[in-house]
Design a protein around this motif. Structure first.
Motif, short mmCIF file in Angstrom:
data_model
loop_
_atom_site.label_atom_id
_atom_site.label_comp_id
_atom_site.label_asym_id
_atom_site.label_seq_id
_atom_site.Cartn_x
_atom_site.Cartn_y
_atom_site.Cartn_z
N ILE A 193 0.75 -1.26 -0.17
CA ILE A 193 -0.27 -0.13 0.04
C ILE A 193 0.79 1.23 -0.02
CG2 ILE A 193 -1.58 1.38 1.16
CD1 ILE A 193 -2.65 -1.19 0.09
N LEU A 194 1.74 1.49 0.87
CA LEU A 194 2.81 2.54 0.62
C LEU A 194 3.54 2.51 -0.42
CD1 LEU A 194 4.54 1.99 4.26
CD2 LEU A 194 2.76 3.61 3.61
N GLY A 195 3.86 1.57 -1.29
CA GLY A 195 4.24 1.69 -2.61
C GLY A 195 3.50 2.26 -3.55
N ARG A 196 2.03 1.99 -3.42
CA ARG A 196 1.02 2.53 -4.33
C ARG A 196 1.17 4.09 -3.96
NH1 ARG A 196 -4.08 -1.58 -3.22
NH2 ARG A 196 -2.83 -3.47 -3.86
N LEU A 197 1.30 4.70 -3.14
CA LEU A 197 0.93 5.98 -2.61
C LEU A 197 1.87 6.69 -3.49
CD1 LEU A 197 1.07 6.11 1.27
CD2 LEU A 197 -0.88 5.77 -0.33
N GLY A 198 3.32 6.37 -3.62
CA GLY A 198 4.32 7.18 -4.40
C GLY A 198 3.79 7.23 -5.95
N LEU A 199 3.05 6.16 -6.43
CA LEU A 199 2.57 6.04 -7.87
C LEU A 199 1.42 6.61 -8.12
CD1 LEU A 199 3.72 2.32 -8.35
CD2 LEU A 199 4.94 4.34 -9.01
N ASN A 200 0.43 6.71 -6.94
CA ASN A 200 -1.01 7.12 -7.44
C ASN A 200 -1.39 8.02 -6.44
OD1 ASN A 200 -1.28 5.20 -9.29
ND2 ASN A 200 -1.53 3.46 -7.68
N CYS A 201 -0.56 8.99 -5.83
CA CYS A 201 -1.22 9.96 -4.90
C CYS A 201 -0.17 11.20 -5.10
CB CYS A 201 -1.09 9.86 -3.26
SG CYS A 201 -2.01 8.25 -3.11
N PRO A 202 -0.41 11.79 -6.22
CA PRO A 202 0.78 12.95 -6.51
C PRO A 202 0.32 14.18 -5.82
CG PRO A 202 -0.85 12.61 -8.31
CD PRO A 202 -1.08 11.60 -7.28
N ARG A 203 -0.91 14.39 -5.09
CA ARG A 203 -1.22 15.44 -4.58
C ARG A 203 -0.95 15.51 -2.91
NH1 ARG A 203 -6.32 17.06 -4.08
NH2 ARG A 203 -6.24 19.08 -4.50
N LEU A 204 -0.24 14.18 -2.74
CA LEU A 204 0.00 14.03 -1.16
C LEU A 204 0.67 15.28 -0.39
CD1 LEU A 204 -0.87 12.09 0.78
CD2 LEU A 204 1.38 10.99 0.46
N ILE A 205 0.01 15.57 0.63
CA ILE A 205 0.91 16.88 1.44
C ILE A 205 1.33 16.40 2.67
CG2 ILE A 205 0.63 19.06 2.58
CD1 ILE A 205 -1.38 19.81 0.24
N GLU A 206 0.68 15.54 3.13
CA GLU A 206 0.99 15.08 4.91
C GLU A 206 0.68 13.35 4.73
OE1 GLU A 206 -0.34 16.02 9.33
OE2 GLU A 206 -1.08 17.51 7.80
N LEU A 207 1.68 12.99 5.30
CA LEU A 207 1.68 11.44 5.52
C LEU A 207 2.04 11.10 6.81
CD1 LEU A 207 1.16 8.42 4.39
CD2 LEU A 207 3.66 8.50 3.72
N VAL A 208 1.07 10.26 7.74
CA VAL A 208 1.26 9.84 8.88
C VAL A 208 1.12 8.15 9.15
CG1 VAL A 208 0.51 9.83 11.52
CG2 VAL A 208 0.54 11.94 10.22
N VAL A 209 2.09 7.55 9.29
CA VAL A 209 2.10 5.93 9.42
C VAL A 209 2.46 5.68 10.88
CG1 VAL A 209 3.03 3.95 8.47
CG2 VAL A 209 2.91 5.91 6.97
N CYS A 210 1.41 5.14 11.43
CA CYS A 210 1.55 4.89 12.86
C CYS A 210 2.08 3.63 13.29
CB CYS A 210 0.17 5.03 13.53
SG CYS A 210 -0.49 6.40 13.76
N ALA A 211 2.09 2.62 12.39
CA ALA A 211 2.79 1.14 12.22
C ALA A 211 2.86 0.67 10.93
CB ALA A 211 1.82 0.47 13.02
N ASN A 212 3.96 -0.12 10.72
CA ASN A 212 4.07 -0.92 9.50
C ASN A 212 4.60 -2.33 9.73
OD1 ASN A 212 6.67 -1.55 7.30
ND2 ASN A 212 4.85 -1.20 6.41
N GLY A 213 4.90 -2.63 10.95
CA GLY A 213 5.55 -3.99 11.40
C GLY A 213 6.96 -3.90 11.25
N LEU A 214 7.71 -5.07 10.82
CA LEU A 214 9.16 -5.04 11.04
C LEU A 214 9.63 -4.92 9.69
CD1 LEU A 214 9.44 -7.54 13.95
CD2 LEU A 214 9.69 -5.00 13.87
N GLN A 215 8.89 -4.54 8.53
CA GLN A 215 9.44 -4.56 7.09
C GLN A 215 9.87 -3.47 6.87
OE1 GLN A 215 5.72 -5.88 5.32
NE2 GLN A 215 6.64 -7.42 4.64
N VAL A 216 11.02 -3.25 6.26
CA VAL A 216 11.91 -2.05 5.78
C VAL A 216 11.40 -1.43 4.91
CG1 VAL A 216 14.37 -0.85 5.35
CG2 VAL A 216 14.11 -2.99 6.87
N ILE A 217 10.92 0.07 4.93
CA ILE A 217 10.40 0.55 4.10
C ILE A 217 11.09 1.91 3.28
CG2 ILE A 217 8.03 0.18 5.00
CD1 ILE A 217 8.20 2.97 6.04
N ASP A 218 12.35 1.43 2.72
CA ASP A 218 13.37 2.41 2.43
C ASP A 218 12.98 2.88 0.85
OD1 ASP A 218 14.52 1.95 4.59
OD2 ASP A 218 16.45 1.10 3.56
#
Length: 439
Positions: A334-359
């Motif tokens: 889902i985080l990967g889709r944001l960069g591709l499909n949310c070009p108007r994004l101004i603010e992003l808050v991620v409270c949890a993602n588990g233990l997967q690195v999201i570089d």
């Protein structure tokens, strides 16, 4: 003038309330030296001679029962109590202590105040606690607001939604009284309430020309047809807050109608309508495009309270979200889709993602979301090198950066001790990661 000699004949019913209250201990002036006596009298005279606008300002901060008590102190304060300006904005605080005050207040006092000042009320809010009694008390007041000209109404549950625990018919009946009698409602906040489609129809019938803001998330008795009726008839609506299940292609197209004013703020709370719900309906890209074409400056705010397996429907196509908050765990996909499909994004808050690195996902967002100015990360993992690259790509436009220290993973290039220096260089200001306090 000693308080015992004040005239209280203007509010007879108020005397009963005040006489039943604990007596305020007064200083015994006869036992004080003459100089102290003079100073005490002068202080009392000064309070009594305060300008009307000063007393008015003080009264505006007082709950209803305290206003009533203060109005009996002297004639000047009683005059301020009846100034129309005092009653244009009022907040009923019906928490546990305020509810007991309200219940002990003589009913005639409440009726007298509403009868005299309902016409002056314009900005009214009710704050209730978790008790059903406080919600019922609010509705009892609402049902008496006839012949009024209220412009703003807010029903706020400070704890669990107590309005949902009361009788639906009682709530709707009280709200209908206000909708019918107020012909100039412009802003309404009725979230976490049992408002329904028929009561919205009454709202539209009486206030369609004036309604500008409507916040009604977590209203399970309102359907998508009910909110569509509001959008169709209230052409001046500028701000709307609702649950995702109310959102439809038809609603977005109605908000994009050429006769409708430009929408400024659309908030969407995405929560499971039913326990165990996994599939959610999708919104067509054409509908989103119609909204942003008609209202290019609209802020689309989305709050997600879903788990990973529930989010498969979202962000598969371009979505004009500007502010995005994930309250639960969100997957790398889902985080990967944001960069591709949310070009108007101004603010992003991620409270949890588990233990997967999201570089890679974070760098993709920085590369494609050119309007991003705020990021918050907690309970996920990012390497220090990737995080610094993200900040470099965003640069000084990144005005808000809240990252928990445990999110950042040291690598071969940067340690935690070095990262604040590099990040501060690209931001153009001193920056440190947030640290969880140890109590």
């Amino acid at each position: 003038m000693p308080l015992s000699r004040m005239k209280r004949s203007r509010l007879p019913c108020m005397n009963e309330v005040l006489q039943s209250s604990p007596a305020v201990k007064q200083p015994k002036l006869g036992c004080c030296p003459s100089l102290s006596q003079t100073h005490m009298c002068a202080a009392l005279l000064d309070w009594g001679n305060l300008p009307h606008h000063v007393v008015l300002r003080v009264f505006q901060y007082l709950p209803l029962i305290d206003r009533a008590r203060a109005s009996s102190v002297c004639r000047r304060w009683n005059e301020v109590f009846h100034i129309p300006d005092l009653w244009r904005k009022f907040e009923f605080e019906l928490n546990q202590s305020a509810t007991s005050y309200f219940n002990s207040t003589h009913p005639d006092l409440i009726q007298q105040i509403i009868k005299k000042h309902a016409a002056h009320l314009q900005y009214v809010s009710f704050k209730v606690d978790s008790s059903t009694e406080s919600a019922e008390a609010a509705c009892d007041i609402l049902s008496q607001l006839v012949n009024c000209s209220i412009q703003t109404l807010g029903l706020i549950s400070t704890a669990k939604p107590s309005f949902m625990n009361m009788s639906k018919s009682h709530f709707v009946s009280a709200l209908t009284v206000l909708f019918v009698n107020s012909k100039s409602l412009s802003s309404i906040k009725i979230e976490d309430t049992p408002v329904d489609d028929p009561s919205l129809s009454i709202l539209v019938a009486n206030n369609s020309d004036t309604l500008r803001r409507l916040k009604m998330s977590s209203c399970p008795h309102v359907s998508s047809d009910g909110i569509l009726c509001v959008a169709d008839h209230c052409q001046g609506l500028r701000e709307l807050a609702l649950n995702y299940y109310m959102l439809s292609d038809e609603l977005l197209l109605a908000l994009s109608n050429e006769t409708h004013v430009n929408l400024e703020h659309l908030r969407i709370d995405v929560v499971s309508e039913n326990p165990g719900q996994i599939e959610f309906h999708s919104i067509k890209r054409q509908s989103w495009d119609a909204l942003t074409k008609h209202s290019p400056g609209v802020n689309v705010v989305m709050y997600f309270f879903l788990y990973e397996e529930e989010m498969e429907t979202f962000f598969r196509e371009e979505t004009p979200v500007t502010h995005l908050y994930f309250g639960h765990s969100v997957s790398k996909e889902i985080l990967g889709r944001l960069g591709l499909n949310c070009p108007r994004l101004i603010e992003l808050v991620v409270c949890a993602n588990g233990l997967q690195v999201i570089d890679n996902e974070l760098i993709c967002i920085a590369e494609h979301c050119k309007n991003l100015t705020a990021l918050g990360l907690s309970e996920c993992e990012v390497s220090c090198s990737a995080f610094i690259e993200f900040v470099r790509l965003c640069g000084r436009k990144l005005t808000h950066l809240s990252i928990m220290e445990e999110v950042l993973i040291p690598d071969d290039v940067y340690s935690l001790d070095e990262i604040h220096t590099e990040v501060s260089k690209y931001l153009g200001r001193i920056w440190f990661p947030d640290v969880m306090p140890l109590w």
